[in-house]
Design a protein around this motif. Structure first.
Motif, PDB file in Angstrom:
ATOM      1  N   GLY A 393     -42.668 -39.521  21.035  1.00 53.49           N
ATOM      2  CA  GLY A 393     -41.938 -39.433  22.295  1.00 53.49           C
ATOM      3  C   GLY A 393     -41.531 -38.006  22.608  1.00 53.49           C
ATOM      4  N   ALA A 394     -41.168 -37.782  23.868  1.00 51.82           N
ATOM      5  CA  ALA A 394     -40.577 -36.503  24.249  1.00 51.82           C
ATOM      6  C   ALA A 394     -39.168 -36.444  23.665  1.00 51.82           C
ATOM      7  CB  ALA A 394     -40.539 -36.387  25.767  1.00 51.82           C
ATOM      8  N   PRO A 395     -38.643 -35.236  23.431  1.00 56.42           N
ATOM      9  CA  PRO A 395     -37.274 -35.147  22.917  1.00 56.42           C
ATOM     10  C   PRO A 395     -36.298 -35.859  23.851  1.00 56.42           C
ATOM     11  CG  PRO A 395     -38.380 -33.020  22.751  1.00 56.42           C
ATOM     12  CD  PRO A 395     -39.285 -33.914  23.543  1.00 56.42           C
ATOM     13  N   ASP A 396     -35.356 -36.567  23.276  1.00 52.91           N
ATOM     14  CA  ASP A 396     -34.294 -37.246  24.027  1.00 52.91           C
ATOM     15  C   ASP A 396     -34.829 -38.249  25.056  1.00 52.91           C
ATOM     16  OD1 ASP A 396     -32.389 -35.639  22.660  1.00 52.91           O
ATOM     17  OD2 ASP A 396     -32.826 -34.009  24.065  1.00 52.91           O
ATOM     18  N   ALA A 397     -36.006 -38.810  24.802  1.00 51.88           N
ATOM     19  CA  ALA A 397     -36.579 -39.754  25.765  1.00 51.88           C
ATOM     20  C   ALA A 397     -36.395 -41.204  25.308  1.00 51.88           C
ATOM     21  CB  ALA A 397     -38.060 -39.443  25.978  1.00 51.88           C
ATOM     22  N   GLY A 398     -35.449 -41.420  24.424  1.00 50.15           N
ATOM     23  CA  GLY A 398     -35.190 -42.795  23.984  1.00 50.15           C
ATOM     24  C   GLY A 398     -33.939 -42.832  23.149  1.00 50.15           C
ATOM     25  N   GLY A 399     -33.419 -44.033  22.961  1.00 47.65           N
ATOM     26  CA  GLY A 399     -32.218 -44.122  22.140  1.00 47.65           C
ATOM     27  C   GLY A 399     -31.738 -45.548  21.951  1.00 47.65           C
ATOM     28  N   ARG A 400     -30.613 -45.667  21.261  1.00 47.80           N
ATOM     29  CA  ARG A 400     -29.952 -46.950  20.996  1.00 47.80           C
ATOM     30  C   ARG A 400     -30.849 -47.928  20.240  1.00 47.80           C
ATOM     31  NH1 ARG A 400     -25.338 -47.564  20.268  1.00 47.80           N
ATOM     32  NH2 ARG A 400     -25.056 -49.559  21.314  1.00 47.80           N
ATOM     33  N   GLY A 401     -31.708 -47.357  19.368  1.00 44.32           N
ATOM     34  CA  GLY A 401     -32.549 -48.216  18.530  1.00 44.32           C
ATOM     35  C   GLY A 401     -31.700 -49.194  17.739  1.00 44.32           C
ATOM     36  N   HIS A 402     -32.222 -50.371  17.491  1.00 42.40           N
ATOM     37  CA  HIS A 402     -31.537 -51.450  16.753  1.00 42.40           C
ATOM     38  C   HIS A 402     -30.346 -52.004  17.528  1.00 42.40           C
ATOM     39  CE1 HIS A 402     -33.226 -50.490  12.465  1.00 42.40           C
ATOM     40  NE2 HIS A 402     -34.099 -50.263  13.416  1.00 42.40           N
ATOM     41  N   SER A 403     -30.231 -51.654  18.807  1.00 46.63           N
ATOM     42  CA  SER A 403     -29.170 -52.266  19.610  1.00 46.63           C
ATOM     43  C   SER A 403     -29.811 -52.972  20.797  1.00 46.63           C
ATOM     44  CB  SER A 403     -28.155 -51.228  20.078  1.00 46.63           C
ATOM     45  OG  SER A 403     -28.631 -50.568  21.230  1.00 46.63           O
ATOM     46  N   LEU A 404     -29.054 -53.859  21.405  1.00 47.29           N
ATOM     47  CA  LEU A 404     -29.621 -54.654  22.505  1.00 47.29           C
ATOM     48  C   LEU A 404     -29.903 -53.814  23.740  1.00 47.29           C
ATOM     49  CD1 LEU A 404     -27.435 -57.872  22.111  1.00 47.29           C
ATOM     50  CD2 LEU A 404     -29.853 -57.601  21.524  1.00 47.29           C
ATOM     51  N   ASP A 405     -29.268 -52.650  23.828  1.00 50.04           N
ATOM     52  CA  ASP A 405     -29.512 -51.783  24.991  1.00 50.04           C
ATOM     53  C   ASP A 405     -30.425 -50.610  24.634  1.00 50.04           C
ATOM     54  OD1 ASP A 405     -27.409 -50.977  23.398  1.00 50.04           O
ATOM     55  OD2 ASP A 405     -26.362 -49.930  25.004  1.00 50.04           O
ATOM     56  N   GLU A 406     -31.347 -50.873  23.722  1.00 51.85           N
ATOM     57  CA  GLU A 406     -32.358 -49.871  23.374  1.00 51.85           C
ATOM     58  C   GLU A 406     -33.127 -49.469  24.633  1.00 51.85           C
ATOM     59  OE1 GLU A 406     -34.798 -51.225  20.175  1.00 51.85           O
ATOM     60  OE2 GLU A 406     -36.162 -49.508  20.260  1.00 51.85           O
ATOM     61  N   TRP A 407     -33.480 -48.200  24.741  1.00 51.27           N
ATOM     62  CA  TRP A 407     -34.158 -47.729  25.948  1.00 51.27           C
ATOM     63  C   TRP A 407     -35.183 -46.656  25.617  1.00 51.27           C
ATOM     64  CZ3 TRP A 407     -33.736 -42.547  27.354  1.00 51.27           C
ATOM     65  CH2 TRP A 407     -32.739 -41.805  26.691  1.00 51.27           C
ATOM     66  N   MET A 408     -36.121 -46.452  26.552  1.00 49.45           N
ATOM     67  CA  MET A 408     -36.980 -45.277  26.475  1.00 49.45           C
ATOM     68  C   MET A 408     -37.343 -44.833  27.883  1.00 49.45           C
ATOM     69  SD  MET A 408     -40.824 -46.217  25.155  1.00 49.45           S
ATOM     70  CE  MET A 408     -41.403 -44.541  25.564  1.00 49.45           C
ATOM     71  N   ASP A 409     -37.516 -43.525  28.002  1.00 51.02           N
ATOM     72  CA  ASP A 409     -37.875 -42.932  29.292  1.00 51.02           C
ATOM     73  C   ASP A 409     -39.390 -42.757  29.292  1.00 51.02           C
ATOM     74  OD1 ASP A 409     -38.457 -41.058  31.379  1.00 51.02           O
ATOM     75  OD2 ASP A 409     -36.316 -40.528  31.391  1.00 51.02           O
ATOM     76  N   VAL A 410     -40.053 -43.308  30.295  1.00 53.38           N
ATOM     77  CA  VAL A 410     -41.518 -43.247  30.333  1.00 53.38           C
ATOM     78  C   VAL A 410     -42.034 -42.276  31.407  1.00 53.38           C
ATOM     79  CG1 VAL A 410     -41.821 -45.525  29.326  1.00 53.38           C
ATOM     80  CG2 VAL A 410     -41.639 -45.306  31.821  1.00 53.38           C
ATOM     81  N   THR A 411     -41.195 -41.330  31.792  1.00 59.01           N
ATOM     82  CA  THR A 411     -41.633 -40.323  32.768  1.00 59.01           C
ATOM     83  C   THR A 411     -42.960 -39.721  32.300  1.00 59.01           C
ATOM     84  OG1 THR A 411     -39.345 -39.848  33.338  1.00 59.01           O
ATOM     85  CG2 THR A 411     -40.992 -38.174  33.940  1.00 59.01           C
TER      86      THR A 411
END
Lengths: 433, 433
Positions: A393-411
């Protein structure tokens, strides 16, 4: 194995660079090798294919994310991933008895060994979790989308790009979707791969593609041992049978002694009690009490030292309780059941696999970082096989792994660049021609 | 109160025995009083009524047993028992705000005080338990049938027998079906009776009729204090946040110190940890860990001593953990919540109530035994009010209380004899004329 890999890949790349097929390298030129790859028409064609395919990478990632894959229940997702690998061009994609999906892409100078490029199929989320992907602009939200489902989709993109660009590598590449990377899975997929699978003695290098920035190289595998320790005794009425041994007292004593272990800060070693339980009513001497214990270390001997101490402590605690109170109705016994076993290991920072990763990351304009974690790479690291876990991934393009609000930026632009850079690492190590 | 009871009942019985209404007794003649009662036409008529009613006692016991009465859910059974008391002749049977059923039977020389004759409505069994009574010959099997449901039916038999025989007692008798005698009920029914109920300052003596042999006199009330002790902290990842305070270590330390308390064998004092829990995953430093602790004693000050020590230990354990590890993300705190509080107490073996029970039991041909337990009688004992818990069964005619295979033998002759003997105890203490 490590040095064999380094010499062969370097010798090959130098041979290509200088057009001297018989020459042997005296020293590696990682940046040079990577630069040669990036400049090649084949890699440029592959990069262009990834750029064109961006939407498909995202769509297939969403599709896989929406198939639940809790630990030990990866089967449905595995079958879908198998089909996708076949559709991407690897017709022989199979599922092994443990549940791993694997497919071989032959190299040109295969030595009978393979380089594994893997991502894990499982997530930490239980079966009932809502895994529907929610989109807000370029951000996708869903449990498991980053860790590690989008990496499966990226593996497919690698394959399609290599096929489209007709890329040839020296080494055979085994693409793998592993089961059991997360907690309770206890690395069962990668363990099978290295101890029982068809390629068990043929893996010369190993990549785990994970969520996170492509700039991050995980070349240390934190080992862990987990035990469920159960103290059992005869039990009885709290008043009428008072004086009999009580498993909770043995457990308390064990917890106290365990808490006194001194560990070094470097290599980092940790220990703790995560969960306790036992007993059925306040007015009884219980028949059992248990605790779940976690121990981790960056050092194999240090982990062993803490583990040995725990096992001694729990025996001593049982004996101490049997000495302190009456055993006329029965003794306290203790069972320490191993419930987690992730081997520790590391890959030398000066090894080819790390140095190629560093060079490719720098060539991509990122600043490499190095770290320790607990991933599928632990297994080969422990066996002395060169292995790293890298981000896609790009730096800072995802977060909150192992949580229900896990996300990733697909720009598109940063994502495509990160995927392409991660592919260049794999190409350098597998000897793209 | 105790001495007043003794003098008035003895003077009355002596007056009757010697036909001298103005005479005052110099010493009690328990056996003589009991003998006079047993020989009276009225008591004989009552005994004959109990004999005739044997089948009904059993049937009403079965009917009540098959109405579930878990702790805090005694209401349906209470209403049925209220109706039955009314049908037995006590038209004013009521239910108090706590849920106790009570009905007064007036005496002839009431002093504004009452003697309570009680049994408890609740059982230990949860709502879903199958309470259908199974019969094998003269043995009835059902959860709660002995403890204490058949005693409710025996209270009804007392009332019907007294009504049929037109028995007059000196004292007012308050028949009570109490709620909350078992574990979690924490004596809430009897506590209400003595601290808030309409008769709270008017109870001069107290009987709890229980399962067990009529030969057994429980004149000691084991006190108990129960706590749920919860250690809480900031929690964190077992590896990443290692070094932070861990509530399980504080709990272990507390359990260990608790286990070291020394107690006397006489008066008997006990302590233990019955249940533990806390934590959600093995790979986390948990945010909390708890233990449920039971302490009991035949001695009020000894119980207090152990309780005080526990409360100090848990504070010290929290402080110790806060000293041993980092509190940068938060400290370990501890909450000790009182979840059970049964006061200790005893009724002097030389008191009238015990001596009348002894005399009546011996007159019935049984060998009296004395014991300690934790029953509704704890409350009056603690308040200094003469109280005993007595059985209403034949020796060895029941067992497996608090288990799903609880049973009682309803063979007519021994059962009728036991019920009649228990009635004679009540008659002696309440001054049957």
């Amino acid at each position: 194995m490590l040095s064999a890999l380094r010499l062969s890949s370097v010798s090959l790349s130098l041979a290509l660079a200088f057009g001297a097929s018989g020459a042997f390298a005296q020293s590696a030129n990682y940046a040079g090798d990577v630069g040669r790859i990036l400049a090649s028409p084949a890699f440029k064609a592959a990069a262009a294919e990834i750029d064109r395919e961006h939407g498909r990478i995202v769509d297939e990632g969403i599709k896989l994310t929406e198939i639940p894959a809790p630990p030990f229940k990866e089967e449905v997702r595995a079958k879908e991933f198998q089909k996708m690998l076949q559709a991407a061009g690897l017709k022989d994609a199979q599922i092994d008895p443990e549940g791993n999906v694997f497919a071989l892409r032959k190299g040109t100078h295969g030595d009978g060994k393979v380089v594994v490029v893997s991502a894990h199929l499982d997530t930490v989320f239980p079966a009932a979790t809502d895994v529907k992907v929610k989109r807000q602009g370029n951000k996708l939200y869903a449990p498991g989308i980053g860790d590690d489902t989008m990496s499966l989709s990226v593996l497919l993109a690698y394959v399609r790009a290599m096929q489209a660009a007709n890329i040839k590598t020296r080494d055979d590449i085994l693409f793998v979707g592993t089961v059991g990377e997360e907690g309770p899975g206890d690395l069962r997929g990668v363990r099978y791969l290295f101890t029982k699978g068809a390629y068990k003695d043929k893996i010369k290098a190993f990549f785990s593609i994970e969520a996170g920035s492509v700039a991050g190289i995980t070349n240390g595998g934190v080992g862990s041992k987990r035990y469920r320790v159960t103290f059992s005794g005869p039990g009885g009425h709290s008043f009428g049978a008072f004086g009999l041994v009580n498993p909770m007292f043995a457990l308390g004593q064990a917890a106290t002694e365990f808490s006194r272990i001194q560990v070094a800060a470097h290599p980092k070693t940790t220990y703790g009690i995560g969960v306790i339980g036992g007993g059925t009513s306040v007015n009884s001497i219980p028949v059992s009490g248990w605790m779940e214990v976690d121990m981790r270390s960056e050092s194999v001997p240090d982990l062993k030292r803490v583990e040995d101490r725990l096992l001694k402590i729990v025996q001593e605690a049982a004996e101490g309780e049997n000495f302190a109170r009456s055993t006329k109705e029965g003794k306290i016994t203790v069972e320490a059941k191993l419930i987690g076993d992730r081997p520790a290991g590391s890959t030398d920072a000066n090894s080819d696999i790390v140095q190629y990763a560093k060079a490719a990351i720098e060539a991509g304009g990122y600043k490499p970082t190095y770290g320790w974690s607990s991933t599928d790479s632990n297994m080969p690291m422990n066996l002395g096989i060169p292995a790293i876990t890298i981000g896609r991934g790009a730096p800072d393009a995802g977060g909150r792994g192992h949580s229900l609000d896990e996300w990733m930026d697909v720009t598109k632009e940063p994502m495509v660049k990160a995927v392409t850079t991660s592919l260049s690492i794999v190409m350098a190590v597998t000897g793209m021609e």
